[in-house]
Motif scaffolding. Structure first.
Motif, PDB file in Angstrom:
ATOM      1  N   HIS A  50       0.685  -1.102   0.126  1.00 45.69           N
ATOM      2  CA  HIS A  50       0.099  -0.182   0.037  1.00 45.69           C
ATOM      3  C   HIS A  50       0.868   1.039   0.134  1.00 45.69           C
ATOM      4  N   TYR A  51       0.458   1.866  -0.806  1.00 50.86           N
ATOM      5  CA  TYR A  51       0.807   3.369  -0.827  1.00 50.86           C
ATOM      6  C   TYR A  51      -0.264   4.973  -0.561  1.00 50.86           C
ATOM      7  N   GLN A  52       0.699   6.030  -0.335  1.00 52.39           N
ATOM      8  CA  GLN A  52      -0.273   7.621  -0.274  1.00 52.39           C
ATOM      9  C   GLN A  52       0.981   8.503  -1.884  1.00 52.39           C
ATOM     10  N   ARG A  53       0.205   8.958  -2.026  1.00 54.64           N
ATOM     11  CA  ARG A  53       1.091   9.462  -3.295  1.00 54.64           C
ATOM     12  C   ARG A  53       0.508  11.102  -3.267  1.00 54.64           C
ATOM     13  N   THR A  54       1.225  12.399  -3.437  1.00 51.72           N
ATOM     14  CA  THR A  54       0.439  13.471  -3.046  1.00 51.72           C
ATOM     15  C   THR A  54       1.179  13.910  -4.233  1.00 51.72           C
ATOM     16  N   GLY A  55       1.478  15.855  -4.620  1.00 55.02           N
ATOM     17  CA  GLY A  55       2.014  16.398  -4.911  1.00 55.02           C
ATOM     18  C   GLY A  55       2.201  16.135  -6.765  1.00 55.02           C
ATOM     19  N   CYS A  56       3.058  17.084  -7.353  1.00 61.05           N
ATOM     20  CA  CYS A  56       3.114  16.867  -7.861  1.00 61.05           C
ATOM     21  C   CYS A  56       4.585  17.987  -9.368  1.00 61.05           C
ATOM     22  N   GLY A  57       5.210  17.953  -8.062  1.00 62.83           N
ATOM     23  CA  GLY A  57       6.760  18.220  -7.893  1.00 62.83           C
ATOM     24  C   GLY A  57       7.735  17.450  -8.785  1.00 62.83           C
ATOM     25  N   ASP A  58       8.448  18.136  -9.510  1.00 63.96           N
ATOM     26  CA  ASP A  58       9.326  17.222 -10.362  1.00 63.96           C
ATOM     27  C   ASP A  58      10.571  16.647  -9.546  1.00 63.96           C
ATOM     28  N   HIS A  59      10.534  16.919  -8.083  1.00 63.87           N
ATOM     29  CA  HIS A  59      12.172  16.520  -6.930  1.00 63.87           C
ATOM     30  C   HIS A  59      11.042  14.754  -6.063  1.00 63.87           C
ATOM     31  N   VAL A  60      10.807  13.928  -6.685  1.00 64.93           N
ATOM     32  CA  VAL A  60      10.196  12.771  -6.121  1.00 64.93           C
ATOM     33  C   VAL A  60      11.098  12.569  -4.614  1.00 64.93           C
ATOM     34  N   LEU A  61      10.131  12.059  -3.814  1.00 65.57           N
ATOM     35  CA  LEU A  61      10.613  12.177  -2.334  1.00 65.57           C
ATOM     36  C   LEU A  61      10.153  10.459  -2.236  1.00 65.57           C
ATOM     37  N   LEU A  62      10.665   9.252  -1.263  1.00 60.46           N
ATOM     38  CA  LEU A  62      10.077   8.753  -0.620  1.00 60.46           C
ATOM     39  C   LEU A  62       9.874   8.832   0.849  1.00 60.46           C
ATOM     40  N   LEU A  63       8.892   8.835   1.280  1.00 63.59           N
ATOM     41  CA  LEU A  63       8.814   8.220   2.968  1.00 63.59           C
ATOM     42  C   LEU A  63       9.094   6.922   3.814  1.00 63.59           C
ATOM     43  N   LEU A  64       9.391   6.657   4.529  1.00 61.82           N
ATOM     44  CA  LEU A  64      10.587   4.722   4.945  1.00 61.82           C
ATOM     45  C   LEU A  64       9.579   5.275   6.171  1.00 61.82           C
ATOM     46  N   PRO A  65       8.211   4.634   7.552  1.00 61.81           N
ATOM     47  CA  PRO A  65       7.825   4.632   8.618  1.00 61.81           C
ATOM     48  C   PRO A  65       8.827   3.713   8.941  1.00 61.81           C
ATOM     49  N   GLY A  66       8.376   3.947  10.380  1.00 60.20           N
ATOM     50  CA  GLY A  66       9.210   2.912  12.009  1.00 60.20           C
ATOM     51  C   GLY A  66       9.052   1.760  11.517  1.00 60.20           C
ATOM     52  N   ALA A  67       9.522   1.077  12.729  1.00 57.79           N
ATOM     53  CA  ALA A  67       8.668  -0.593  13.089  1.00 57.79           C
ATOM     54  C   ALA A  67       7.229   0.028  13.586  1.00 57.79           C
ATOM     55  N   LEU A  68       6.885  -1.043  13.254  1.00 52.76           N
ATOM     56  CA  LEU A  68       5.383  -0.538  13.319  1.00 52.76           C
ATOM     57  C   LEU A  68       4.289   0.543  12.994  1.00 52.76           C
ATOM     58  N   GLY A  69       4.924   1.283  12.002  1.00 56.67           N
ATOM     59  CA  GLY A  69       4.440   2.408  11.524  1.00 56.67           C
ATOM     60  C   GLY A  69       3.668   1.791  10.253  1.00 56.67           C
ATOM     61  N   SER A  70       3.118   3.807  10.037  1.00 54.69           N
ATOM     62  CA  SER A  70       2.991   3.203   8.288  1.00 54.69           C
ATOM     63  C   SER A  70       3.076   5.106   7.952  1.00 54.69           C
ATOM     64  N   SER A  71       2.522   4.874   6.403  1.00 56.56           N
ATOM     65  CA  SER A  71       2.980   6.334   5.707  1.00 56.56           C
ATOM     66  C   SER A  71       2.389   6.857   6.452  1.00 56.56           C
ATOM     67  N   GLN A  72       0.317   7.147   7.453  1.00 57.90           N
ATOM     68  CA  GLN A  72       0.178   7.602   7.938  1.00 57.90           C
ATOM     69  C   GLN A  72       0.481   8.162   9.093  1.00 57.90           C
ATOM     70  N   THR A  73       1.021   7.179   9.728  1.00 59.36           N
ATOM     71  CA  THR A  73       0.731   7.593  11.572  1.00 59.36           C
ATOM     72  C   THR A  73       1.883   8.455  11.007  1.00 59.36           C
ATOM     73  N   ASP A  74       3.135   7.989  10.604  1.00 63.01           N
ATOM     74  CA  ASP A  74       4.299   8.568  10.789  1.00 63.01           C
ATOM     75  C   ASP A  74       4.637   9.446  10.212  1.00 63.01           C
ATOM     76  N   PHE A  75       3.793   9.870   9.137  1.00 68.49           N
ATOM     77  CA  PHE A  75       4.482  10.705   8.246  1.00 68.49           C
ATOM     78  C   PHE A  75       3.058  12.015   7.581  1.00 68.49           C
ATOM     79  N   GLY A  76       2.149  11.836   8.252  1.00 71.60           N
ATOM     80  CA  GLY A  76       1.099  12.384   8.290  1.00 71.60           C
ATOM     81  C   GLY A  76       1.008  14.293   7.719  1.00 71.60           C
ATOM     82  N   PRO A  77       2.258  14.946   8.639  1.00 70.87           N
ATOM     83  CA  PRO A  77       2.531  16.300   8.194  1.00 70.87           C
ATOM     84  C   PRO A  77       2.807  16.483   7.136  1.00 70.87           C
ATOM     85  N   GLN A  78       3.846  15.467   6.559  1.00 70.94           N
ATOM     86  CA  GLN A  78       4.512  15.778   5.426  1.00 70.94           C
ATOM     87  C   GLN A  78       4.022  15.650   4.447  1.00 70.94           C
ATOM     88  N   LEU A  79       3.159  14.400   4.425  1.00 66.46           N
ATOM     89  CA  LEU A  79       2.326  14.355   3.638  1.00 66.46           C
ATOM     90  C   LEU A  79       1.356  15.569   2.763  1.00 66.46           C
TER      91      LEU A  79
END
Length: 247
Positions: A50-79
């Motif tokens: 499962h993944y989440q995606r947002t934005g349309c800029g040229d610089h592509v970022l991948l967010l990697l959560p910590g143990a037991l975490g997920s994209s939404q729980t660990d990176f909600g503010p960044q998304l």
């Protein structure tokens, strides 16, 4: 694990990553169609990730959560708040975490390397040929291994709360956290996992501790980290890490 001090981390990360764009661009409003956070799934190396995606800029970022975490729980503010006119942002749930269940999480000796390959292969399957990594805790270890293993694919690297090695103090802390999770009342449990998966992941977390306790060089990447040749590396950590405050 939830991301602590998200505002400071977000600002520090953005300052490092914005070097590829002019300062005048930072004030531009994001286009409406770039602001939505969408979800998707992709079959990668035998796992339905499962993944989440947002934005349309040229610089592509991948967010990697910590143990037991997920994209939404660990990176909600960044998304939500990273500049979506500058960045294309992908958050993923590693196999066995978040909404990438099934499969159940397991811990072979090289589980960090497996996560690194899954992450890179996911980005390649999404047709991103080069991208930057932001990794927290276990996600930081995974990001370092990915950068060392696939240097030609990684643009920039930001990690915080990652381990280069495991001390006896670390092991005592890991085991205390694992025991709390196994009782089903852990702070990470209720925040990060659906009820039906809590016991399975708690038991898996104990196995994770045992792998780290063995001090198997494969577990933390070993000599792979020596292959990190990113032009910019920002490593962050501090006394306000929630992992240490709450236990």
């Amino acid at each position: 694990m939830a991301l602590c001090c998200a505002g400071a981390t977000l600002v520090s990360s953005a300052r490092l990553l914005r070097g590829v764009v002019g300062a005048s661009q930072l004030g531009r409003p994001a286009l409406f169609y770039c602001t939505a956070i969408t979800s998707g799934r992709m079959e990668v190396n035998g796992a339905n990730l499962h993944y989440q995606r947002t934005g349309c800029g040229d610089h592509v970022l991948l967010l990697l959560p910590g143990a037991l975490g997920s994209s939404q729980t660990d990176f909600g503010p960044q998304l939500k708040f990273l500049n979506k006119d500058i960045f294309t942002i992908i958050g993923w749930d590693p196999r066995g975490y978040g909404l990438s269940i099934p499969p159940a999480r397991d811990y072979p000796a090289d589980f960090f390397s497996r996560d690194a390959k899954d992450a890179v292969d996911l980005m390649q399957a999404m047709n991103f040929k080069r991208f930057s990594l932001l990794g927290w805790s276990d996600g930081g270890i995974t990001a370092l291994i990915a950068a060392g293993s696939y240097p030609s694919l990684i643009n920039k690297l930001v990690v915080w709360g990652a381990n280069a090695y495991v001390t006896e103090e670390d092991l005592d802390l890991y085991n205390a956290v694992a025991a709390e999770k196994k009782r089903g009342v852990g702070i990470f449990f209720k925040r990060n996992l659906p009820f039906t998966h809590q016991t399975t992941v708690a038991e898996g977390s104990c196995k994770r501790c045992n792998k780290l306790e063995s001090k198997d060089e494969k577990a933390l990447g070993g000599s792979i980290w020596k292959g990190v040749f990113c032009q910019y590396v920002l490593s962050m950590g501090g006394s306000h890490d929630s992992f240490f405050q709450k236990i």
